[in-house]
Scaffold this motif. Structure first.
Motif, PDB file in Angstrom:
ATOM      1  N   UNK A  32     101.967  79.633 -54.989  1.00  9.22           N
ATOM      2  CA  UNK A  32     103.222  79.003 -55.380  1.00  9.22           C
ATOM      3  C   UNK A  32     104.445  79.842 -55.045  1.00  9.22           C
ATOM      4  N   UNK A  33     104.254  80.917 -54.282  1.00  7.39           N
ATOM      5  CA  UNK A  33     105.364  81.791 -53.932  1.00  7.39           C
ATOM      6  C   UNK A  33     106.322  81.074 -52.970  1.00  7.39           C
ATOM      7  N   UNK A  34     107.627  80.998 -53.278  1.00  9.43           N
ATOM      8  CA  UNK A  34     108.559  80.280 -52.400  1.00  9.43           C
ATOM      9  C   UNK A  34     108.610  80.844 -50.989  1.00  9.43           C
ATOM     10  N   UNK A  35     108.518  82.171 -50.856  1.00 13.66           N
ATOM     11  CA  UNK A  35     108.551  82.776 -49.528  1.00 13.66           C
ATOM     12  C   UNK A  35     107.345  82.350 -48.703  1.00 13.66           C
ATOM     13  N   UNK A  36     106.180  82.292 -49.347  1.00 17.25           N
ATOM     14  CA  UNK A  36     104.981  81.850 -48.651  1.00 17.25           C
ATOM     15  C   UNK A  36     105.100  80.375 -48.269  1.00 17.25           C
ATOM     16  N   UNK A  37     105.642  79.567 -49.173  1.00 18.12           N
ATOM     17  CA  UNK A  37     105.810  78.153 -48.880  1.00 18.12           C
ATOM     18  C   UNK A  37     106.709  77.934 -47.677  1.00 18.12           C
TER      19      UNK A  37
END
Length: 272
Positions: A246-251
């Protein structure tokens, strides 16, 4: 003898200095609004082509928006009546807070305006929003069921999703758009019963990644329930999985891979 000193554990060399430990590059920086605008419009056109690839087109329904970097009360969105399969950067329109098209040569879908304008107005951190009437999200909505944390991907929405249970026909009034935007709260996904799915993010890349992931997870959940009784993650496991998936950077970075693919397949989408 000097007292012992507790030293912080060094991060293993194979982990990058990011929240997930993955070697994800930072957000691009721009020296002008024009460059930032082109970047967002290119990703918007690519996202629409990705929706076409996944079969998310449903007649004239479905829209993705991204806030203009220079005029935050304006947003860019796909025009009414242009197929996801054919939309280009040149086809995108910019809409102001009243619903007037201020850039572009196509009309605005009224539903796109009333939903996206209110999301962008009520949620300043929502740089982008994605909405479509997809099969598995609609099936889940018909059941009145949100995603269970059945795996790592679905855990990205653990505690970050909500069900909108009211339906008053097609969304063409500002009051209904405002109601949907208000119900979204600080979640990254809102499942509209009898309607479809909306996801938001701090970038277009992030919002579209959440949309694609939610739809895939809805498919998994429906398959698992049809086959038996699935066992979800525990609360602790779901939180641990959310920290990673759920990490925004990963998304946002996950979308970049798809952007590269779709541009290689359909370079015409970048036509201005």
């Amino acid at each position: 003898m000097s007292p012992s000193v507790t030293r912080p554990h060094a991060r293993p060399v194979y982990l990058a200095d990011t929240p997930t430990g993955l070697p994800i590059p930072g957000e691009p920086r721009f020296t002008s609004h024009e460059d930032a605008r082109r970047h967002r419009k290119q990703r918007l056109a690519a996202a629409l082509r990705l929706f076409a690839r996944h079969g998310f087109g449903e007649g004239v329904s479905g829209h993705i928006s991204v806030r203009d970097p220079e005029h935050p009360a304006h947003f860019w969105v796909n025009p009414f009546g242009v197929s996801f399969h054919q939309v280009r950067v040149a086809d995108l329109i910019r809409v102001d807070a009243t619903g007037r098209v201020v850039s572009g040569h196509h009309p605005i879908n009224p539903s796109a305006f009333v939903i996206h304008s209110q999301i962008h107005h009520l949620h300043p951190a929502a740089t982008a929003a994605a909405h479509a009437h997809t099969p598995h999200a609609r099936a889940l909505g018909a059941l009145g069921t949100l995603l269970d944390p059945l795996d790592q991907e679905s855990a990205a929405f653990y505690g970050r999703q909500t069900l909108y249970d009211r339906y008053e026909g097609p969304s063409v009034s500002l009051a209904q758009g405002r109601d949907i935007a208000g119900a979204l709260g600080d979640n990254r996904a809102i499942l509209l019963r009898h309607h479809g799915l909306i996801t938001v993010g701090g970038s277009l890349d992030e919002a579209v990644h959440w949309f694609l992931t939610y739809e895939h997870c809805a498919h998994v959940q429906l398959l698992a329930r049809a086959a038996g009784t699935p066992r979800p993650l525990t609360h602790e496991q779901a939180l641990a999985a959310r920290d990673g998936f759920g990490d925004p950077q990963l998304g946002a970075f996950s979308f970049q891979l798809l952007f590269d693919e779709i541009v290689a397949e359909h370079p015409d989408l970048l036509d201005e």
